[in-house]
Design an enzyme around this catalytic site. Structure first.
Site, PDB file in Angstrom:
ATOM      1  N   ASP A  49       0.987  -1.150  -0.041  1.00  0.00           N
ATOM      2  CA  ASP A  49      -0.014  -0.108  -0.044  1.00  0.00           C
ATOM      3  C   ASP A  49       0.989   1.212   0.003  1.00  0.00           C
ATOM      4  O   ASP A  49       0.611   2.261   0.715  1.00  0.00           O
ATOM      5  CB  ASP A  49      -0.928   0.066   1.257  1.00  0.00           C
ATOM      6  CG  ASP A  49      -2.005   1.097   1.117  1.00  0.00           C
ATOM      7  OD1 ASP A  49      -2.401   1.410  -0.196  1.00  0.00           O
ATOM      8  OD2 ASP A  49      -2.676   1.436   1.998  1.00  0.00           O
ATOM      9  N   HIS A  71      -3.308   0.538  11.576  1.00  0.00           N
ATOM     10  CA  HIS A  71      -3.235  -1.086  11.287  1.00  0.00           C
ATOM     11  C   HIS A  71      -1.741  -1.192  11.343  1.00  0.00           C
ATOM     12  O   HIS A  71      -1.130  -0.108  11.261  1.00  0.00           O
ATOM     13  CB  HIS A  71      -3.818  -1.367  10.097  1.00  0.00           C
ATOM     14  CG  HIS A  71      -3.581  -0.290   8.881  1.00  0.00           C
ATOM     15  ND1 HIS A  71      -4.814   0.908   8.784  1.00  0.00           N
ATOM     16  CD2 HIS A  71      -2.544   0.166   8.258  1.00  0.00           C
ATOM     17  CE1 HIS A  71      -4.252   1.564   7.838  1.00  0.00           C
ATOM     18  NE2 HIS A  71      -3.100   1.081   7.521  1.00  0.00           N
ATOM     19  N   GLN A  76      -3.286  -5.476   5.807  1.00  0.00           N
ATOM     20  CA  GLN A  76      -3.183  -4.261   6.881  1.00  0.00           C
ATOM     21  C   GLN A  76      -4.292  -4.464   8.040  1.00  0.00           C
ATOM     22  O   GLN A  76      -5.487  -4.435   7.752  1.00  0.00           O
ATOM     23  CB  GLN A  76      -3.651  -3.020   6.052  1.00  0.00           C
ATOM     24  CG  GLN A  76      -2.422  -2.721   5.337  1.00  0.00           C
ATOM     25  CD  GLN A  76      -2.917  -1.353   4.377  1.00  0.00           C
ATOM     26  OE1 GLN A  76      -4.083  -1.368   3.841  1.00  0.00           O
ATOM     27  NE2 GLN A  76      -2.203  -0.238   4.357  1.00  0.00           N
ATOM     28  N   ARG A 115       1.520  12.959  11.095  1.00  0.00           N
ATOM     29  CA  ARG A 115       0.257  12.922  10.385  1.00  0.00           C
ATOM     30  C   ARG A 115      -0.191  11.575  10.694  1.00  0.00           C
ATOM     31  O   ARG A 115      -0.008  10.422  10.541  1.00  0.00           O
ATOM     32  CB  ARG A 115       0.602  12.742   8.760  1.00  0.00           C
ATOM     33  CG  ARG A 115      -0.617  12.403   7.949  1.00  0.00           C
ATOM     34  CD  ARG A 115      -0.160  12.161   6.574  1.00  0.00           C
ATOM     35  NE  ARG A 115      -0.837  11.957   5.459  1.00  0.00           N
ATOM     36  CZ  ARG A 115      -1.691  10.742   5.288  1.00  0.00           C
ATOM     37  NH1 ARG A 115      -1.210   9.756   6.024  1.00  0.00           N
ATOM     38  NH2 ARG A 115      -2.313  10.591   4.517  1.00  0.00           N
ATOM     39  N   ASP A 173      -2.488   9.031  10.189  1.00  0.00           N
ATOM     40  CA  ASP A 173      -3.027   8.323   9.192  1.00  0.00           C
ATOM     41  C   ASP A 173      -4.622   7.298   9.420  1.00  0.00           C
ATOM     42  O   ASP A 173      -4.620   6.665  10.389  1.00  0.00           O
ATOM     43  CB  ASP A 173      -2.296   7.327   8.510  1.00  0.00           C
ATOM     44  CG  ASP A 173      -2.690   6.427   7.277  1.00  0.00           C
ATOM     45  OD1 ASP A 173      -2.656   7.314   6.216  1.00  0.00           O
ATOM     46  OD2 ASP A 173      -2.957   5.251   7.376  1.00  0.00           O
ATOM     47  N   GLU A 223      -5.797  13.192   9.032  1.00  0.00           N
ATOM     48  CA  GLU A 223      -6.097  12.727   7.814  1.00  0.00           C
ATOM     49  C   GLU A 223      -7.285  12.167   7.840  1.00  0.00           C
ATOM     50  O   GLU A 223      -7.472  10.934   7.965  1.00  0.00           O
ATOM     51  CB  GLU A 223      -4.977  11.733   7.159  1.00  0.00           C
ATOM     52  CG  GLU A 223      -5.149  11.411   5.715  1.00  0.00           C
ATOM     53  CD  GLU A 223      -5.614  10.007   5.471  1.00  0.00           C
ATOM     54  OE1 GLU A 223      -5.995   9.707   4.178  1.00  0.00           O
ATOM     55  OE2 GLU A 223      -5.567   9.397   6.293  1.00  0.00           O
ATOM     56  N   HIS A 250      -1.042  12.007  -2.693  1.00  0.00           N
ATOM     57  CA  HIS A 250      -0.690  10.360  -3.103  1.00  0.00           C
ATOM     58  C   HIS A 250      -1.878   9.782  -3.292  1.00  0.00           C
ATOM     59  O   HIS A 250      -1.911   8.631  -3.888  1.00  0.00           O
ATOM     60  CB  HIS A 250       0.271   9.885  -2.146  1.00  0.00           C
ATOM     61  CG  HIS A 250      -0.259   9.459  -0.885  1.00  0.00           C
ATOM     62  ND1 HIS A 250      -0.551  10.419   0.030  1.00  0.00           N
ATOM     63  CD2 HIS A 250      -0.540   8.434  -0.428  1.00  0.00           C
ATOM     64  CE1 HIS A 250      -1.120  10.157   0.886  1.00  0.00           C
ATOM     65  NE2 HIS A 250      -1.036   8.596   0.780  1.00  0.00           N
ATOM     66  N   ASP A 251      -3.019  10.124  -2.790  1.00  0.00           N
ATOM     67  CA  ASP A 251      -4.244   9.515  -2.536  1.00  0.00           C
ATOM     68  C   ASP A 251      -5.246   9.959  -3.967  1.00  0.00           C
ATOM     69  O   ASP A 251      -4.785  10.876  -4.516  1.00  0.00           O
ATOM     70  CB  ASP A 251      -4.938   9.427  -1.421  1.00  0.00           C
ATOM     71  CG  ASP A 251      -4.273   8.515  -0.379  1.00  0.00           C
ATOM     72  OD1 ASP A 251      -3.794   7.434  -0.954  1.00  0.00           O
ATOM     73  OD2 ASP A 251      -4.479   8.844   0.831  1.00  0.00           O
ATOM     74  N   ARG A 253      -4.098   4.627  -8.092  1.00  0.00           N
ATOM     75  CA  ARG A 253      -3.377   5.905  -7.307  1.00  0.00           C
ATOM     76  C   ARG A 253      -2.012   5.730  -7.907  1.00  0.00           C
ATOM     77  O   ARG A 253      -1.265   6.921  -7.760  1.00  0.00           O
ATOM     78  CB  ARG A 253      -3.492   5.544  -5.845  1.00  0.00           C
ATOM     79  CG  ARG A 253      -4.889   5.908  -5.254  1.00  0.00           C
ATOM     80  CD  ARG A 253      -4.711   5.782  -3.799  1.00  0.00           C
ATOM     81  NE  ARG A 253      -4.440   4.234  -3.420  1.00  0.00           N
ATOM     82  CZ  ARG A 253      -4.349   4.161  -2.165  1.00  0.00           C
ATOM     83  NH1 ARG A 253      -4.592   4.853  -1.145  1.00  0.00           N
ATOM     84  NH2 ARG A 253      -4.149   2.496  -1.838  1.00  0.00           N
TER      85      ARG A 253
HETATM   86  C1  GLC Z   1      -4.502   6.649   4.314  1.00  0.00           C
HETATM   87  C2  GLC Z   1      -3.160   6.859   3.226  1.00  0.00           C
HETATM   88  C3  GLC Z   1      -3.462   5.677   2.135  1.00  0.00           C
HETATM   89  C4  GLC Z   1      -3.650   4.466   2.790  1.00  0.00           C
HETATM   90  C5  GLC Z   1      -4.518   4.336   3.857  1.00  0.00           C
HETATM   91  C6  GLC Z   1      -4.466   3.243   4.620  1.00  0.00           C
HETATM   92  O1  GLC Z   1      -5.548   7.288   3.793  1.00  0.00           O
HETATM   93  O2  GLC Z   1      -3.149   8.107   2.701  1.00  0.00           O
HETATM   94  O3  GLC Z   1      -2.545   5.988   1.148  1.00  0.00           O
HETATM   95  O4  GLC Z   1      -3.878   3.667   1.629  1.00  0.00           O
HETATM   96  O5  GLC Z   1      -4.329   5.420   4.687  1.00  0.00           O
HETATM   97  O6  GLC Z   1      -3.038   3.251   5.476  1.00  0.00           O
HETATM   98  C1  GLC Z   2     -10.724   6.304   2.391  1.00  0.00           C
HETATM   99  C2  GLC Z   2     -10.022   6.879   3.472  1.00  0.00           C
HETATM  100  C3  GLC Z   2      -9.027   7.936   3.490  1.00  0.00           C
HETATM  101  C4  GLC Z   2      -7.985   7.362   2.674  1.00  0.00           C
HETATM  102  C5  GLC Z   2      -8.487   6.538   1.356  1.00  0.00           C
HETATM  103  C6  GLC Z   2      -7.436   5.908   0.604  1.00  0.00           C
HETATM  104  O1  GLC Z   2     -11.229   7.148   1.795  1.00  0.00           O
HETATM  105  O2  GLC Z   2     -11.119   7.496   4.205  1.00  0.00           O
HETATM  106  O3  GLC Z   2      -8.626   8.008   4.570  1.00  0.00           O
HETATM  107  O4  GLC Z   2      -7.197   8.292   1.981  1.00  0.00           O
HETATM  108  O5  GLC Z   2      -9.609   5.790   1.559  1.00  0.00           O
HETATM  109  O6  GLC Z   2      -7.633   5.839  -0.565  1.00  0.00           O
END
Ligand code: GLC
Ligand code: GLC
Length: 644
Positions: free
Chosen positions: A147, A190, A258, A288, A290, A332, A396-397, A519
């Site tokens: 991931d 996780h 995860q 941050r 996550d 986040e 990055h998302d 992504r």
């Molecule tokens: C956050 C990260 C994302 C990841 C997810 C699980 O949203 O920004 O890239 O896939 O958490 O860790």
């Molecule tokens: C979901 C989560 C977000 C994460 C994303 C990953 O939308 O809420 O935290 O960035 O998945 O793509």
């Protein structure tokens, strides 16, 4: 009568009891002043830690043990830090509000190759005056799909392909020498299924099995399953993954590798505090958090944004104030706007992504109408004191359409249909669309979908190249969006590569571990972005980069961009977005045209925007006289500064 553990004096008594043993550990410490200041910090902040932990864990048999554990960890971090700490005060974090603070984010390996080579990229960051650098996680992860670094095996170790802990510390020092703060991810919802805790659990260790959510009997999931949302529906339905070794299903909100941590267990909280300290020790200024919305589970709920998730984050915040008060937490939460704001406070997360503004800016770019952008940003931009938005366009998302349904209905938009339109638009399926995005996690069951793609590709540059059409509008769109986040209140965050108009890279489709995750289309090797072209006049890279750097310079020259109050103005024309920033008698008025057609604001419209005297546009450095009305070229934005 039973004593209520949240009674005020309980924290005081606990501290009185715990302090002597703690102080004794440091009787020979060479810096007794440090210990004295730590004692003051406890005086001020211990009660918060106690209260949070009591709310979460006072009904557990070993609560008091874990309370002591937290305190000991904090003391250890405080006493062994590289420099003396001060007792926490919000003023320590004033840099977050400053017009000087420009953010950037990216992957170490993609941006620089590895940690050692990151030193060579600092001059590049300086070209953009970056002062806040978020590096994606580069800790030890399993090979193959991890991931993008978010399935962590060990926080004490760096992925060997990226470098070593010593190199990380040296990079952190170099960044600090260049006035760049370091932002690191704490992936605390996780761990990887290869983390030593997960391995121990699989090997039958009951203690570590209690670190995760295991369901040996399928019926035990019943209180949860029906309420949960699929986060990665493309990959798997439901939030649970069968594990042969455990003969049980494991809670896995994201990918099947995860494993969600079980914060109902106080040992998980203290163990993760210890992990967080490794980030602090490495030199992080901002941590941050996550996927923080998912960290608490409760039967009969969707297990997102639960009150105890907030309490847990407050507990981490309280712990940090005692362990490293200079470090701040960033949220986040990519969830509904009403939920996003609940994470933001000095006592929880002083910093947060602004996914609402992000989504609304893309929405306005697609529709050439600003009514939803105005409604959404007017209602939801104000934050409590000592907190700040991180305003971003890409990261990055994926892009999720995280605006509020209520805001949409209020301006006559059906949110469900509108999201469908936006997905069609940004995947280039809507006739006349300029965008070339890629769907992410399309869910045929719900019709839901998110969008991947680089800023430039989503703004039309890729299509312009494909059709050999003019690139002008795409470049203007890129600069328009960046201009808004640079002028808005908060930290503007640039996704590294967007400043040189990088385009989608489809090679992830040939990569076994990546092809199922779109992504990767916008996670690109910096060497392939054509960044070198930024010095070649006439190229799109040059136009975007210089346009951006010029605006950054303007922002940094005027304090109104930092501390200035924000006011989003009512609509004056359907394609115009306007807001003001005011500070110490100065008013900055931002007026932006979200359409490829030019438009003219007459005297009355100018007056409605509060324009009644000659003013200067900072961007073009031209004097404008509102008595003659205002001309806005396609996608033009004005930064009008008035001093009275
Ligand atoms: C956050 C990260 C994302 C990841 C997810 C699980 O949203 O920004 O890239 O896939 O958490 O860790
Ligand atoms: C979901 C989560 C977000 C994460 C994303 C990953 O939308 O809420 O935290 O960035 O998945 O793509």
């Amino acid at each position: 009568m039973l004593l209520d553990p949240s009674a005020t004096h309980c924290a005081d008594i606990a501290l009185e009891r715990l302090w002597p043993a703690l102080a004794k550990r440091y009787t020979r410490h060479k810096n007794q002043h440090r210990l004295a200041v730590f004692r003051q910090a406890l005086q001020q902040d211990f009660k918060r830690l106690y209260d949070c932990m009591a709310d979460l864990y006072s009904d557990q048999w070993d609560f008091y043990f874990h309370l002591e554990q937290s305190l000991t960890q904090a003391a250890q971090a405080w006493m062994t830090a590289d420099c003396d700490h001060q007792v926490y005060s919000a003023e320590q974090h004033a840099w977050l509000q400053s017009e000087q603070t420009i953010g950037a984010t990216g992957y170490v390996d993609l941006f620089a190759g590895n940690l050692r080579k990151l030193h060579d990229q600092i001059p590049y960051l300086n070209e953009m005056s970056v002062g806040y650098l978020h590096l994606m996680p580069f800790f030890d992860v399993p090979e193959g799909d991890n991931d993008g670094g978010y399935a962590i095996k060990d926080y004490g170790k760096i992925n060997p392909l990226v470098g070593t802990m010593a190199q990380l510390k040296s990079v952190a020092t170099a960044l600090h020498d260049n006035n760049i703060r370091l932002v690191l991810d704490f992936v605390f919802n996780h761990t990887s299924d290869q983390h030593q805790w997960a391995l121990a659990a699989k090997a039958g260790d009951r203690r570590y099995q209690d670190f995760y959510w295991l369901f040996r009997d399928a019926a035990d999931k019943d209180p949860y399953s029906p309420y949960l949302r699929d986060i990665f529906p493309d990959k798997r339905a439901g939030c649970f993954t069968w594990n042969d070794e455990l003969q049980a299903e494991v809670w896995t909100t994201f990918n099947d590798f995860q494993w969600d941590l079980n914060y109902q267990n106080p040992e998980v909280y203290t163990a993760m505090c210890a992990e967080m300290l490794k980030l602090v020790d490495a030199g992080a200024d901002v941590i941050r958090l996550d996927a923080l919305a998912f960290t608490w589970k409760q039967p009969g709920s969707n297990c997102e944004n639960l009150p105890k998730a907030h309490r847990l984050i407050q507990a981490f915040n309280a712990f940090l104030r005692l362990a490293a008060p200079g470090v701040v937490l960033k949220s986040e939460a990519i969830v509904a706007p009403d939920e996003v704001v609940k994470y933001i406070s000095a006592d929880e997360c002083p910093v947060s992504y602004n996914p609402n503004l992000m989504a609304l800016l893309w929405e306005a770019l697609a529709t050439r109408q600003t009514k939803l952008l105005i409604a959404g940003s007017q209602a939801r931009s104000r934050l409590p004191e000592h907190t700040v938005w991180v305003n971003y366009l890409r990261c990055h998302d994926d892009i999720g359409w995280a605006f509020a349904d209520a805001d949409a209905w209020n301006v006559g938009i059906n949110p469900h249909d509108h999201r469908y339109f936006l997905n069609q638009f940004y995947t280039g399926q809507f006739p006349g669309s300029f965008a070339t995005g890629v769907p992410f996690q399309a869910d045929p069951k719900t019709g839901d979908c998110r969008i991947s793609g680089t800023l430039a590709s989503l703004s039309g540059l890729e299509q312009a190249y494909q059709t050999q059409g003019p690139t002008e509008h795409a470049i203007k769109r890129i600069l328009l969006l960046h201009g808004i986040i640079l002028a808005f209140k908060g930290i503007p965050l640039i996704y590294l590569g967007d400043e040189v108009a990088m385009l989608n890279d489809y090679s992830y489709r040939d990569h076994e571990d990546r092809q199922s995750d779109s992504r990767w289309v916008h996670r690109i090797d910096f060497a392939h972005t054509g960044a070198g072209q930024r010095t070649v006049e006439g190229t799109p890279q040059h136009k975007v980069f210089t346009g951006l750097v010029d605006m950054i310079k303007l922002r940094r020259d005027h304090p109104v961009f930092g501390a200035g109050d924000l006011c989003v103005l009512p609509s004056v024309a359907e394609n115009v977005y306007a807001f003001s920033r005011t500070y110490q008698g100065q008013t900055l008025l931002v007026v932006a045209n979200f359409s490829e057609r030019g438009c003219r604001l007459d005297v009355a419209q100018c007056f409605n925007l509060g324009l009644d005297a000659t003013t200067v546009d900072l961007i073009t450095n031209l004097q404008l006289d509102p008595v003659e009305g205002l001309e806005l070229a396609p996608y033009q934005q004005l930064w009008l500064l008035n001093s009275r």
